[in-house]
Motif scaffolding. Structure first.
Motif, PDB file in Angstrom:
ATOM      1  N   ASP A 432     -12.544   4.906  15.518  1.00  0.00           N
ATOM      2  CA  ASP A 432     -13.156   5.080  14.198  1.00  0.00           C
ATOM      3  C   ASP A 432     -14.154   3.964  13.895  1.00  0.00           C
ATOM      4  O   ASP A 432     -14.661   3.882  12.766  1.00  0.00           O
ATOM      5  CB  ASP A 432     -12.080   5.113  13.109  1.00  0.00           C
ATOM      6  CG  ASP A 432     -11.224   6.367  13.202  1.00  0.00           C
ATOM      7  OD1 ASP A 432     -11.778   7.436  13.501  1.00  0.00           O
ATOM      8  OD2 ASP A 432      -9.994   6.270  12.999  1.00  0.00           O
ATOM      9  N   LEU A 433     -14.405   3.098  14.869  1.00  0.00           N
ATOM     10  CA  LEU A 433     -15.404   2.044  14.727  1.00  0.00           C
ATOM     11  C   LEU A 433     -16.639   2.408  15.548  1.00  0.00           C
ATOM     12  O   LEU A 433     -16.536   3.110  16.550  1.00  0.00           O
ATOM     13  CB  LEU A 433     -14.849   0.698  15.209  1.00  0.00           C
ATOM     14  CG  LEU A 433     -13.598   0.178  14.503  1.00  0.00           C
ATOM     15  CD1 LEU A 433     -13.111  -1.094  15.185  1.00  0.00           C
ATOM     16  CD2 LEU A 433     -13.870  -0.062  13.027  1.00  0.00           C
ATOM     17  N   ARG A 434     -17.791   1.936  15.127  1.00  0.00           N
ATOM     18  CA  ARG A 434     -19.018   2.202  15.864  1.00  0.00           C
ATOM     19  C   ARG A 434     -18.968   1.475  17.212  1.00  0.00           C
ATOM     20  O   ARG A 434     -18.636   0.291  17.271  1.00  0.00           O
ATOM     21  CB  ARG A 434     -20.237   1.732  15.070  1.00  0.00           C
ATOM     22  CG  ARG A 434     -20.449   2.505  13.773  1.00  0.00           C
ATOM     23  CD  ARG A 434     -21.579   1.917  12.966  1.00  0.00           C
ATOM     24  NE  ARG A 434     -21.625   2.483  11.625  1.00  0.00           N
ATOM     25  CZ  ARG A 434     -22.296   1.956  10.608  1.00  0.00           C
ATOM     26  NH1 ARG A 434     -22.973   0.824  10.787  1.00  0.00           N
ATOM     27  NH2 ARG A 434     -22.274   2.532   9.427  1.00  0.00           N
ATOM     28  N   VAL A 435     -19.335   2.208  18.257  1.00  0.00           N
ATOM     29  CA  VAL A 435     -19.213   1.658  19.607  1.00  0.00           C
ATOM     30  C   VAL A 435     -20.060   0.403  19.773  1.00  0.00           C
ATOM     31  O   VAL A 435     -19.587  -0.632  20.258  1.00  0.00           O
ATOM     32  CB  VAL A 435     -19.618   2.723  20.661  1.00  0.00           C
ATOM     33  CG1 VAL A 435     -19.603   2.111  22.055  1.00  0.00           C
ATOM     34  CG2 VAL A 435     -18.692   3.925  20.597  1.00  0.00           C
ATOM     35  N   ALA A 436     -21.329   0.467  19.359  1.00  0.00           N
ATOM     36  CA  ALA A 436     -22.215  -0.682  19.538  1.00  0.00           C
ATOM     37  C   ALA A 436     -21.714  -1.885  18.749  1.00  0.00           C
ATOM     38  O   ALA A 436     -21.774  -3.032  19.228  1.00  0.00           O
ATOM     39  CB  ALA A 436     -23.637  -0.317  19.101  1.00  0.00           C
ATOM     40  N   SER A 437     -21.197  -1.643  17.546  1.00  0.00           N
ATOM     41  CA  SER A 437     -20.695  -2.741  16.719  1.00  0.00           C
ATOM     42  C   SER A 437     -19.444  -3.353  17.339  1.00  0.00           C
ATOM     43  O   SER A 437     -19.280  -4.580  17.375  1.00  0.00           O
ATOM     44  CB  SER A 437     -20.394  -2.233  15.305  1.00  0.00           C
ATOM     45  OG  SER A 437     -19.844  -3.249  14.510  1.00  0.00           O
ATOM     46  N   LEU A 438     -18.562  -2.498  17.868  1.00  0.00           N
ATOM     47  CA  LEU A 438     -17.339  -2.981  18.503  1.00  0.00           C
ATOM     48  C   LEU A 438     -17.657  -3.845  19.722  1.00  0.00           C
ATOM     49  O   LEU A 438     -17.154  -4.969  19.859  1.00  0.00           O
ATOM     50  CB  LEU A 438     -16.463  -1.791  18.906  1.00  0.00           C
ATOM     51  CG  LEU A 438     -15.223  -2.116  19.735  1.00  0.00           C
ATOM     52  CD1 LEU A 438     -14.228  -2.951  18.924  1.00  0.00           C
ATOM     53  CD2 LEU A 438     -14.559  -0.832  20.253  1.00  0.00           C
ATOM     54  N   ARG A 439     -18.498  -3.337  20.599  1.00  0.00           N
ATOM     55  CA  ARG A 439     -18.824  -4.093  21.814  1.00  0.00           C
ATOM     56  C   ARG A 439     -19.632  -5.349  21.489  1.00  0.00           C
ATOM     57  O   ARG A 439     -19.534  -6.358  22.193  1.00  0.00           O
ATOM     58  CB  ARG A 439     -19.593  -3.196  22.783  1.00  0.00           C
ATOM     59  CG  ARG A 439     -18.722  -2.067  23.341  1.00  0.00           C
ATOM     60  CD  ARG A 439     -19.517  -1.100  24.195  1.00  0.00           C
ATOM     61  NE  ARG A 439     -18.672  -0.012  24.678  1.00  0.00           N
ATOM     62  CZ  ARG A 439     -19.116   1.091  25.273  1.00  0.00           C
ATOM     63  NH1 ARG A 439     -20.418   1.250  25.462  1.00  0.00           N
ATOM     64  NH2 ARG A 439     -18.281   2.028  25.674  1.00  0.00           N
ATOM     65  N   GLY A 440     -20.424  -5.285  20.418  1.00  0.00           N
ATOM     66  CA  GLY A 440     -21.167  -6.465  20.017  1.00  0.00           C
ATOM     67  C   GLY A 440     -20.266  -7.588  19.534  1.00  0.00           C
ATOM     68  O   GLY A 440     -20.671  -8.757  19.524  1.00  0.00           O
ATOM     69  N   GLY A 441     -19.035  -7.252  19.139  1.00  0.00           N
ATOM     70  CA  GLY A 441     -18.079  -8.252  18.685  1.00  0.00           C
ATOM     71  C   GLY A 441     -17.187  -8.783  19.784  1.00  0.00           C
ATOM     72  O   GLY A 441     -16.257  -9.549  19.515  1.00  0.00           O
TER      73      GLY A 441
END
Length: 603
Positions: A432-441
């Motif tokens: 339920d999280l944005r993929v790019a945002s998750l991997r960016g973290g």
């Protein structure tokens, strides 16, 4: 038909340039054929009979009326022959200049369409490649991917632009030539087309065989690319095993297969030229016999009109020859299109759900809840994995090779999604999280460090937009990389070579650690980040990692157990299952797999 619509859709964004290309081609074709028609009054003036005769349709003076309406506006065809000849020559020169100007415009415009389609196609294929999940790259060999991005794209580009634009040009030449042939003599034009249906009967079986052959050629070309890529990337292994003869033999088998298949396909395609030449010769023989009869016996066609018609027919057979071979010429492009569309239609398995939210760090913890993972149906890699990592804690994953440790952290980055179960951050399923945002973290330091063929600075700053030189150097100091970097020939501007081959393993790993330091992520994943370092460097980097880990949630995959004694929690994995959890002291007291692994390592 749907496939052709999809192929032609790449011309859509370039329809204006394509329309201008068609207009220029039409102007060239019309002027080219008309420059030959103008030879008819020239021959008439030279031999004392300016103008044309009558045709078999019973319309006397058709050629004369057409020429009077065009050439006659500028030249007195019925006046002095010498003056008429000079005027016609000048008129022909003007036509030649105009038609070549149209040809120049056609070439420039078609190149614009061709390169525009090539750019768009490569961008689309490469963009889709970046969106595909790791499961795709696990199924498809790297060489096949490279082959589709290069060889197959080139084949489709040739089909969509070069061949289709060329066939459009030839079709316009054919149409313009046919028009003037009909103006000269309708009956003679019909005679010229007697052999055309025979060519269509011949091409059907050849095209089907070519389609199969071209598919085999492209498939084997992909295997050749794959073998080259594997050999180059594993050249150290090949040489250490003295396996050069074996690799030569394997490669020889592939290239021989490509050679045989390619030649078999070429033989079929090469039949196009000779067969077409035979039919052209047959058509020309019929034309000469019937035209001579019309001039000498029937008297229904003037000699100069017949000569002009013969010249026109030579212009007609060139496009007929090309268009008759077109089914064989487009086969590689059609096969390439099929392979590219298979690539483009491969689904991007990891995508954002509707309403996905950005990742804002870890406040409570990360939870693996009943995770089960299968790469292939019926072959579980993880079974019922369930553990909690509190925010700010360091968890170490230990266990034998192939136990599933890397798969666990791959699920956190959503390189794969679990077959069932869930990975949660603060109670939220990471799907339920944005993929790019998750991997960016996430900051990932892999065991097998990959560096780009770029400068040291660019490799440290990779993925961090706007990083200053001061920030890059500070990250390098924290990773104990600054000292060796400044000793490189160009310091931070030194190009490290493909995959960082100019650096040692330990240097590459410290560059990767510096990259993670610079990104300053809330979650760290360290896949035995100090495994390639000597004892002294390892101790220095461990101190740097202590400062880096402070206040962050971290996963440490440990092969050398000496590196994880101070982890807040140790998770022992074996056969895809969690078999033990606890601190170092708790697990040593408990016995079991962790204690056995440690005793084996330090024995």
């Amino acid at each position: 038909m749907a496939g052709w619509r999809r192929i032609l859709s790449y011309l859509g964004p370039h329809r204006a340039a394509l329309a201008l290309t068609a207009l220029a081609s039409f102007a060239y074709a019309l002027l080219d054929a008309f420059s030959i028609v103008v030879l008819i009054p020239f021959l008439g003036a030279v031999f004392g009979a300016a103008g044309g005769g009558s045709d078999t349709a019973g319309e006397p003076g058709r050629i004369e009326r057409v020429l009077d309406f065009t050439v006659g506006r500028f030249i007195d065809l019925d006046g002095d022959p010498q003056t008429a000849v000079a005027g016609i020559i000048a008129f022909i020169l003007v036509l030649v200049v105009l038609k070549n100007a149209a040809d120049f415009a056609r070439a420039c415009l078609s190149a614009r369409v061709e390169q525009g389609v090539t750019r768009d196609l490569r961008n689309q294929v490469y963009g889709h490649l970046l969106e595909l999940d790791l499961a795709f790259f696990g199924r498809v060999r790297t060489g096949q991917i490279v082959s589709r991005l290069t060889h197959d794209v080139e084949q489709l580009r040739t089909l969509v632009t070069a061949e289709l634009i060329r066939s459009l040009s030839w079709a316009l030449v054919f149409s313009a030539t046919l028009y003037w042939m009909l103006v000269v003599s309708a009956r003679l034009t019909v005679a010229a087309f007697i052999v055309v249906p025979l060519t269509m009967v011949i091409w059907g079986p050849l095209v089907r065989r070519l389609r199969r052959g071209d598919r085999e050629v492209l498939d084997i070309a992909g295997e050749v690319s794959s073998h080259i890529q594997e050999t180059v990337s594993g050249i150290r292994m090949v040489k250490s095993a003295a396996a050069e003869p074996r690799e030569r033999e394997r490669f020889l088998k592939l290239t021989t297969g490509y050679f045989d298949t390619f030649l078999r396909t070429v033989r079929i395609r090469a039949l196009a030229g000779p067969l077409t030449e035979v039919f052209v010769a047959l058509g020309t023989a019929i034309l000469l016999w019937y035209g001579a009869r019309m001039v000498v016996v029937d008297g229904t066609l003037t000699a100069e009109a017949f000569v002009g018609f013969i010249f026109l027919s030579t212009k007609l057979y060139a496009p007929v020859k090309y268009l008759s071979k077109l089914p064989t010429l487009i086969q590689p492009g059609l096969v390439g299109a099929e392979r590219i569309f298979e690539f483009l239609d491969a689904p991007a398995g990891i995508t954002d759900r509707e309403g996905a939210r950005p990742f804002n760090g870890v406040r409570e913890g990360i939870r693996y809840r009943g995770v089960h993972m299968e790469y292939r149906a019926g072959a579980p890699v993880l079974e019922d994995v369930d553990f909690l990592v509190p925010a700010g804690a360091v968890v170490a994953l230990v266990g034998p090779s192939g136990a599933g440790k890397t798969t666990i952290v791959d699920l956190l980055a959503r390189f794969y999604d679990p077959t069932w179960g869930a990975v949660e951050i603060d109670g939220t399923d990471i799907r339920d999280l944005r993929v790019a945002s998750l991997r960016g973290g996430l900051g990932v330091v892999p065991q097998d460090t990959v560096l780009l063929h770029d400068t040291v600075r660019a490799n440290i700053a990779y993925g961090t937009d706007g990083a200053t030189q001061e920030a890059v150097e500070a990250a390098a100091r924290a990773a104990h990389a600054h000292d060796f970097v400044v000793d490189l020939p160009d310091g931070y501007d030194t190009v490290v070579g493909e995959r960082g081959t100019t650096l040692s393993g330990g240097q590459r790993q410290r560059i990767a650690i510096a990259r993670a330091v610079l990104r300053d992520p809330p979650v760290l994943v360290l896949d035995e980040a100090t495994s390639a370092l000597d004892t002294e460097s390892e101790r220095a980097v461990q101190d740097a990692m202590e400062a880096l880990l402070a206040g962050r949630t971290a996963f440490v995959i440990a092969h050398r157990l000496s590196t994880i004694r101070r982890a807040d929690r140790i998770v022992v994995v074996d056969g895809g299952r969690i078999v033990q959890q606890g601190t170092h002291e708790e697990l040593m007291a408990e016995g079991g797999l962790y204690r056995r692994l440690r005793e084996l390592q330090f024995r």
